[in-house]
Motif scaffolding. Structure first.
Motif, mmCIF file in Angstrom:
data_model
loop_
_atom_site.group_PDB
_atom_site.id
_atom_site.type_symbol
_atom_site.label_atom_id
_atom_site.label_comp_id
_atom_site.label_asym_id
_atom_site.label_seq_id
_atom_site.Cartn_x
_atom_site.Cartn_y
_atom_site.Cartn_z
ATOM 1 N N LEU A 150 0.806 -1.215 0.000
ATOM 2 C CA LEU A 150 0.000 0.000 0.000
ATOM 3 C C LEU A 150 0.843 1.272 0.000
ATOM 4 O O LEU A 150 1.858 1.369 0.696
ATOM 5 N N ILE A 151 0.367 2.241 -0.767
ATOM 6 C CA ILE A 151 0.934 3.589 -0.771
ATOM 7 C C ILE A 151 -0.068 4.524 -0.110
ATOM 8 O O ILE A 151 -1.226 4.606 -0.533
ATOM 9 N N PHE A 152 0.357 5.212 0.935
ATOM 10 C CA PHE A 152 -0.457 6.210 1.620
ATOM 11 C C PHE A 152 0.011 7.604 1.202
ATOM 12 O O PHE A 152 1.203 7.917 1.261
ATOM 13 N N ASP A 153 -0.932 8.438 0.803
ATOM 14 C CA ASP A 153 -0.670 9.857 0.553
ATOM 15 C C ASP A 153 -1.562 10.651 1.501
ATOM 16 O O ASP A 153 -2.792 10.569 1.417
ATOM 17 N N ILE A 154 -0.927 11.397 2.377
ATOM 18 C CA ILE A 154 -1.634 12.105 3.447
ATOM 19 C C ILE A 154 -1.445 13.601 3.283
ATOM 20 O O ILE A 154 -0.323 14.095 3.123
ATOM 21 N N GLU A 155 -2.549 14.337 3.316
ATOM 22 C CA GLU A 155 -2.509 15.800 3.384
ATOM 23 C C GLU A 155 -3.097 16.219 4.722
ATOM 24 O O GLU A 155 -4.168 15.757 5.108
ATOM 25 N N LEU A 156 -2.382 17.084 5.436
ATOM 26 C CA LEU A 156 -2.883 17.554 6.723
ATOM 27 C C LEU A 156 -2.437 18.977 6.967
ATOM 28 O O LEU A 156 -1.456 19.451 6.376
ATOM 29 N N ALA A 157 -3.165 19.651 7.835
ATOM 30 C CA ALA A 157 -2.820 21.008 8.233
ATOM 31 C C ALA A 157 -2.073 20.964 9.559
ATOM 32 O O ALA A 157 -2.547 20.395 10.538
ATOM 33 N N SER A 158 -0.883 21.565 9.557
ATOM 34 C CA SER A 158 -0.037 21.644 10.751
ATOM 35 C C SER A 158 0.459 23.075 10.878
ATOM 36 O O SER A 158 0.565 23.800 9.887
ATOM 37 N N LYS A 159 0.789 23.468 12.099
ATOM 38 C CA LYS A 159 1.328 24.819 12.319
ATOM 39 C C LYS A 159 2.677 24.785 13.040
ATOM 40 O O LYS A 159 3.157 25.805 13.521
ATOM 41 N N TYR A 160 3.313 23.621 13.070
ATOM 42 C CA TYR A 160 4.479 23.446 13.929
ATOM 43 C C TYR A 160 5.772 23.477 13.111
ATOM 44 O O TYR A 160 6.023 22.588 12.290
ATOM 45 N N PRO A 161 6.621 24.494 13.323
ATOM 46 C CA PRO A 161 7.883 24.592 12.586
ATOM 47 C C PRO A 161 8.768 23.370 12.809
ATOM 48 O O PRO A 161 8.805 22.794 13.894
ATOM 49 N N SER A 162 9.474 22.976 11.777
ATOM 50 C CA SER A 162 10.278 21.760 11.829
ATOM 51 C C SER A 162 11.376 21.824 12.874
ATOM 52 O O SER A 162 11.671 20.832 13.552
ATOM 53 N N ASN A 163 12.017 22.971 13.022
ATOM 54 C CA ASN A 163 13.154 23.106 13.933
ATOM 55 C C ASN A 163 12.798 23.826 15.223
ATOM 56 O O ASN A 163 13.671 24.351 15.912
ATOM 57 N N SER A 164 11.510 23.839 15.569
ATOM 58 C CA SER A 164 11.075 24.498 16.795
ATOM 59 C C SER A 164 11.528 23.713 18.023
ATOM 60 O O SER A 164 11.832 22.521 17.952
ATOM 61 N N ILE A 165 11.578 24.399 19.141
ATOM 62 C CA ILE A 165 12.031 23.791 20.391
ATOM 63 C C ILE A 165 10.852 23.702 21.351
ATOM 64 O O ILE A 165 10.091 24.660 21.511
ATOM 65 N N GLY A 166 10.694 22.567 21.999
ATOM 66 C CA GLY A 166 9.621 22.379 22.961
ATOM 67 C C GLY A 166 10.050 21.432 24.064
ATOM 68 O O GLY A 166 11.135 20.841 24.024
ATOM 69 N N ILE A 167 9.189 21.234 25.039
ATOM 70 C CA ILE A 167 9.477 20.333 26.147
ATOM 71 C C ILE A 167 9.538 18.898 25.629
ATOM 72 O O ILE A 167 8.599 18.418 25.011
ATOM 73 N N GLY A 168 10.636 18.214 25.860
ATOM 74 C CA GLY A 168 10.798 16.834 25.433
ATOM 75 C C GLY A 168 11.244 16.680 24.002
ATOM 76 O O GLY A 168 11.855 15.674 23.632
ATOM 77 N N GLY A 169 10.945 17.657 23.161
ATOM 78 C CA GLY A 169 11.308 17.589 21.748
ATOM 79 C C GLY A 169 10.637 18.690 20.960
ATOM 80 O O GLY A 169 9.888 19.515 21.504
ATOM 81 N N SER A 170 10.856 18.709 19.671
ATOM 82 C CA SER A 170 10.294 19.730 18.805
ATOM 83 C C SER A 170 8.811 19.484 18.553
ATOM 84 O O SER A 170 8.419 18.355 18.253
ATOM 85 N N PRO A 171 7.968 20.526 18.637
ATOM 86 C CA PRO A 171 6.542 20.357 18.315
ATOM 87 C C PRO A 171 6.308 19.915 16.880
ATOM 88 O O PRO A 171 5.250 19.343 16.575
ATOM 89 N N GLY A 172 7.278 20.179 15.993
ATOM 90 C CA GLY A 172 7.150 19.738 14.615
ATOM 91 C C GLY A 172 8.001 18.526 14.306
ATOM 92 O O GLY A 172 7.526 17.514 13.812
ATOM 93 N N GLY A 173 9.286 18.599 14.614
ATOM 94 C CA GLY A 173 10.226 17.562 14.237
ATOM 95 C C GLY A 173 10.203 16.317 15.096
ATOM 96 O O GLY A 173 10.735 15.275 14.694
ATOM 97 N N SER A 174 9.597 16.400 16.292
ATOM 98 C CA SER A 174 9.557 15.245 17.194
ATOM 99 C C SER A 174 8.170 14.622 17.304
ATOM 100 O O SER A 174 7.911 13.835 18.208
ATOM 101 N N VAL A 175 7.279 14.987 16.406
ATOM 102 C CA VAL A 175 5.956 14.369 16.323
ATOM 103 C C VAL A 175 5.915 13.620 14.993
ATOM 104 O O VAL A 175 5.846 14.232 13.924
ATOM 105 N N PHE A 176 5.992 12.294 15.058
ATOM 106 C CA PHE A 176 6.230 11.464 13.884
ATOM 107 C C PHE A 176 4.916 10.934 13.304
ATOM 108 O O PHE A 176 4.104 10.346 14.028
ATOM 109 N N LEU A 177 4.722 11.147 12.009
ATOM 110 C CA LEU A 177 3.518 10.696 11.324
ATOM 111 C C LEU A 177 3.703 9.253 10.875
ATOM 112 O O LEU A 177 4.711 8.916 10.247
#
Length: 230
Positions: free
Chosen positions: A103-130
Motif C-alpha cells: 500500500l501507498i499512503f498519501d496524506i494531506e494535513l494542516a499543521s502549524k508546527y515549525p520543523s526546527n522548533s524547540i519544545g518540552i521533550g522535543g520539537s513540536p514539529g520535528g519530534s511528532v512522527f507521522l
C-alpha cells in the motif's frame, strides 16, 4: 475510543458503535460530506494521566488562514506521557481474503508546527512522527499494568512497527507558527500487509509524539493505493 464535540460540528459519524466501511481499494477521502467512517483514538499513557490528556476530535473546517470551508478531521491532545499516540482508523472491506497487499499512503494535513522548533521533550514539529499502516485486526486501546497501549505493533516514536511505519514528521518547514497544508507519502517504501479471512483491513494514520505539549492537527485528504498485489 473517545469522540468529543468540536467547535463547529460533532464527530457523530465516527462513534465506535457506528463505524462505516469502504469497499475495496484504492481509497480516497477529502471529508467534504462527513468524516467517512474514520474513528479517532489516543493511546500510550497511564491511567493516572487520563483526565489531563485533553483529547478531542471533530469533523470541521480547516483552520484560518487556510480555506475554512474545506472540511477535515481535527484531532488534538496533550502529550502528558512523552509518548502519546494519537490516531484515526477506518475499516476497508471487499478485498481478496488472506492476500498480501502493498500500500501507498498519501496524506494531506494542516499543521502549524515549525520543523526546527524547540519544545518540552522535543520539537513540536520535528519530534511528532507521522505513521501509516494497516492491520487485519481492528486497532483498539488496551489496558495493561495501569497503562493504555494499542493491540497492534506501531513501533515507538520514530521507529517503525510491523503494523505501521513512519513517513515523516508534522514539521511545516517554516519558522512561523501558522497553519499550512503539508503532504507526506510512503511512495518510496510501500507498506506490506495481509487481509483477514473476510477480505478486510483496518487502515490507521497517526502521530507518535515526543513533544510534551498540545498538538492539534487537521487531516484534509487521505489516499491509499495498492501498488501491487503480491
Amino acid at each position: 475510543m473517545s469522540l468529543l464535540t468540536g467547535t463547529m460540528l460533532t464527530f457523530t459519524s465516527c462513534s465506535e458503535e457506528n463505524v462505516t466501511t469502504t469497499g475495496a481499494l484504492p481509497y480516497q477521502s477529502s471529508f467534504q460530506r462527513d468524516a467517512d467512517g474514520w474513528v479517532a483514538g489516543l493511546t500510550d499513557y497511564g491511567t493516572a494521566q487520563e483526565s489531563i490528556m485533553e483529547f478531542k476530535s471533530a469533523w470541521k473546517g480547516l483552520p484560518a488562514p487556510l480555506d475554512t470551508t474545506r472540511k477535515s478531521i481535527m484531532i488534538e491532545s496533550m502529550n502528558r506521557s512523552d509518548d502519546a499516540f494519537m490516531f484515526i482508523k477506518k475499516k476497508v472491506t471487499g478485498l481478496t481474503p488472506n492476500t498480501d497487499y502493498s500500500l501507498i499512503f498519501d496524506i494531506e494535513l494542516a499543521s502549524k508546527y515549525p520543523s526546527n522548533s524547540i519544545g518540552i521533550g522535543g520539537s513540536p514539529g520535528g519530534s511528532v512522527f507521522l505513521k501509516v499502516g494497516a492491520s487485519s485486526v481492528e486497532p483498539v486501546k488496551v489496558l495493561k499494568d495501569d497503562f493504555y497501549t494499542i493491540n497492534i505493533d506501531k513501533g515507538s516514536q520514530n521507529n517503525d512497527g510491523k503494523d505501521a511505519i513512519r513517513i515523516g514528521d508534522i514539521g511545516t518547514g517554516d519558522s512561523d507558527e501558522v497553519y499550512k497544508l503539508i503532504t507526506r507519502s510512503n511512495q518510496a517504501t510501500p507498506f506490506n500487509t495481509r487481509t483477514n479471512a473476510q477480505g478486510e483491513l483496518w487502515l490507521i494514520v497517526g502521530t507518535d509524539s515526543g513533544f510534551e505539549g498540545l498538538t492539534t492537527l487537521y487531516y484534509s485528504k487521505i489516499t491509499v493505493t495498492p501498488k501491487t498485489t503480491m
